[in-house]
Design a protein around this motif. Structure first.
Motif, mmCIF file in Angstrom:
data_model
loop_
_atom_site.group_PDB
_atom_site.id
_atom_site.type_symbol
_atom_site.label_atom_id
_atom_site.label_comp_id
_atom_site.label_asym_id
_atom_site.label_seq_id
_atom_site.Cartn_x
_atom_site.Cartn_y
_atom_site.Cartn_z
ATOM 1 N N THR A 127 4.251 5.454 10.218
ATOM 2 C CA THR A 127 5.032 5.364 8.982
ATOM 3 C C THR A 127 6.479 5.738 9.276
ATOM 4 N N GLY A 128 7.378 5.276 8.447
ATOM 5 C CA GLY A 128 8.770 5.620 8.678
ATOM 6 C C GLY A 128 9.757 4.844 7.843
ATOM 7 N N SER A 129 9.394 3.637 7.378
ATOM 8 C CA SER A 129 10.318 2.853 6.568
ATOM 9 C C SER A 129 10.412 3.446 5.173
ATOM 10 N N GLY A 130 11.420 2.986 4.402
ATOM 11 C CA GLY A 130 11.569 3.459 3.039
ATOM 12 C C GLY A 130 10.347 3.166 2.193
ATOM 13 N N THR A 131 9.775 1.974 2.378
ATOM 14 C CA THR A 131 8.569 1.613 1.630
ATOM 15 C C THR A 131 7.421 2.536 1.991
ATOM 16 N N ASP A 132 7.271 2.799 3.288
ATOM 17 C CA ASP A 132 6.215 3.707 3.735
ATOM 18 C C ASP A 132 6.395 5.096 3.129
ATOM 19 N N THR A 133 7.639 5.562 3.110
ATOM 20 C CA THR A 133 7.905 6.896 2.576
ATOM 21 C C THR A 133 7.581 6.973 1.088
ATOM 22 N N ASP A 134 7.912 5.943 0.357
ATOM 23 C CA ASP A 134 7.568 5.914 -1.068
ATOM 24 C C ASP A 134 6.057 6.001 -1.254
ATOM 25 N N ALA A 135 5.316 5.298 -0.392
ATOM 26 C CA ALA A 135 3.854 5.327 -0.488
ATOM 27 C C ALA A 135 3.317 6.721 -0.177
ATOM 28 N N LEU A 136 3.945 7.409 0.768
ATOM 29 C CA LEU A 136 3.512 8.766 1.103
ATOM 30 C C LEU A 136 3.749 9.721 -0.053
ATOM 31 N N TRP A 137 4.881 9.607 -0.722
ATOM 32 C CA TRP A 137 5.138 10.454 -1.886
ATOM 33 C C TRP A 137 4.122 10.158 -2.984
ATOM 34 N N HIS A 138 3.743 8.899 -3.117
ATOM 35 C CA HIS A 138 2.723 8.534 -4.105
ATOM 36 C C HIS A 138 1.384 9.183 -3.751
ATOM 37 N N ARG A 139 1.028 9.157 -2.464
ATOM 38 C CA ARG A 139 -0.204 9.825 -2.021
ATOM 39 C C ARG A 139 -0.147 11.317 -2.341
ATOM 40 N N LEU A 140 0.989 11.920 -2.048
ATOM 41 C CA LEU A 140 1.113 13.369 -2.243
ATOM 42 C C LEU A 140 0.965 13.737 -3.713
ATOM 43 N N THR A 141 1.644 13.022 -4.584
ATOM 44 C CA THR A 141 1.555 13.357 -6.003
ATOM 45 C C THR A 141 0.136 13.138 -6.522
ATOM 46 N N GLY A 142 -0.521 12.067 -6.051
ATOM 47 C CA GLY A 142 -1.895 11.829 -6.493
ATOM 48 C C GLY A 142 -2.848 12.905 -6.020
ATOM 49 N N ALA A 143 -2.679 13.338 -4.767
ATOM 50 C CA ALA A 143 -3.573 14.359 -4.212
ATOM 51 C C ALA A 143 -3.355 15.720 -4.858
ATOM 52 N N LEU A 144 -2.126 15.993 -5.308
ATOM 53 C CA LEU A 144 -1.826 17.293 -5.909
ATOM 54 C C LEU A 144 -2.217 17.373 -7.377
ATOM 55 N N GLY A 145 -2.435 16.219 -8.024
ATOM 56 C CA GLY A 145 -2.737 16.230 -9.450
ATOM 57 C C GLY A 145 -3.889 17.141 -9.822
#
Length: 279
Positions: free
Chosen positions: A127-145
């Protein structure tokens, strides 16, 4: 702001937990950062509830406050350090980390802890592109819910730590996460003073002042600029009196616990403030 000084059990892994807590109380610490791990308080053990009750009674008897820490290296996977993380590509693996954090929140409530510490984890390989990073933030917020829901129910804040090399590495990243989640009351901050010295553009004392509204837990050790190596007090570059004004060597844990408390108390006296900080 007053400080209550504590010491992390991940620096005392050669001691039984009862003995480690007794040592810290005898040395004069106000609290303990209790890492949930197999050698002290195993979050996956079938007798966790009974063991937690015992530890709660011990903390009360010793007059120690407690923060629950979740940085155990191999508690979920014996082959992957800190794996799986909240960013794991496998949804079931992420769910395992989420479940561990929910259990940590429940354990913290039973202990009377004032916060539960966690971190985001590193970005998976590839991972490393802007799109990838956005997806990682989405994963993080979902996992923390679910963790934040549990923290809200329990009345125990979740204190996420910016960690060098992780997706959430800086104070700016913490504020980005806070905005993505809608600024929930249950989301707080663990601030590592060494990480501020290592990575943040502002000096550590300024980081403390800026982070104060969200601070739930503070970790303190020495460090050098640009080098993520946790050092004993005095071996790095941090000027501690201004920080106090606003453990990787377990075999030497008892002596480091003693010398660390003496160092911090001396630094606090330099500021003219009473030492009373998050553990």
């Amino acid at each position: 702001m007053t400080l209550r000084l504590g010491y992390g059990t991940n620096g005392l892994t050669d001691l039984r937990l009862d003995d480690a807590l007794g040592l810290l109380a005898d040395l004069g610490y106000d609290g303990v950062g209790l890492t949930l791990d197999h050698m002290h308080l195993d979050p996956l053990a079938p007798d966790l509830a009974a063991r937690t009750r015992h530890v709660a009674r011990r903390l009360t008897a010793l007059g120690l406050g407690v923060t629950v820490e979740t940085g155990a290296r191999y508690v979920l996977d014996p082959r992957r350090k800190h794996g799986p993380s909240l960013l794991d590509p496998d949804p079931e693996a992420r769910a395992a980390r989420t479940a561990l954090l929910v259990r940590a929140v429940d354990t913290a409530a039973d202990l009377g802890a004032h916060a539960v510490h966690c971190f985001s984890g590193i970005a998976p390989p590839g991972t490393g592109s802007g799109t990838d990073t956005d997806a990682l933030w989405h994963r993080l917020t979902g996992a923390l819910g679910p963790v934040l829901d549990a923290a809200t129910r329990a009345g125990v804040p979740l204190a996420i730590e910016p960690e060098p090399g992780h997706l959430l590495a800086t104070l700016a990243d913490f504020h980005h996460l806070r905005a993505l989640l809608g600024d929930p009351d249950a989301l707080g901050l663990t601030l590592d003073i060494g990480h501020c010295q290592c990575l943040e553009p502002a000096p550590p004392a300024a980081c403390v002042r800026d982070a104060a509204p969200w601070l739930r837990h503070v970790q303190i050790e020495d460090m050098r600029r640009g080098v993520h190596e946790h050092l004993p007090f005095g071996d790095g570059e941090i000027d501690f009196p201004p920080v106090l004004d606003v453990p990787r060597h377990s075999h030497a844990g008892p002596e480091l616990a003693r010398s660390s408390l003496a160092f911090l108390r001396a630094a606090a006296r330099t500021t003219g403030d009473e030492v009373t900080a998050p553990c």
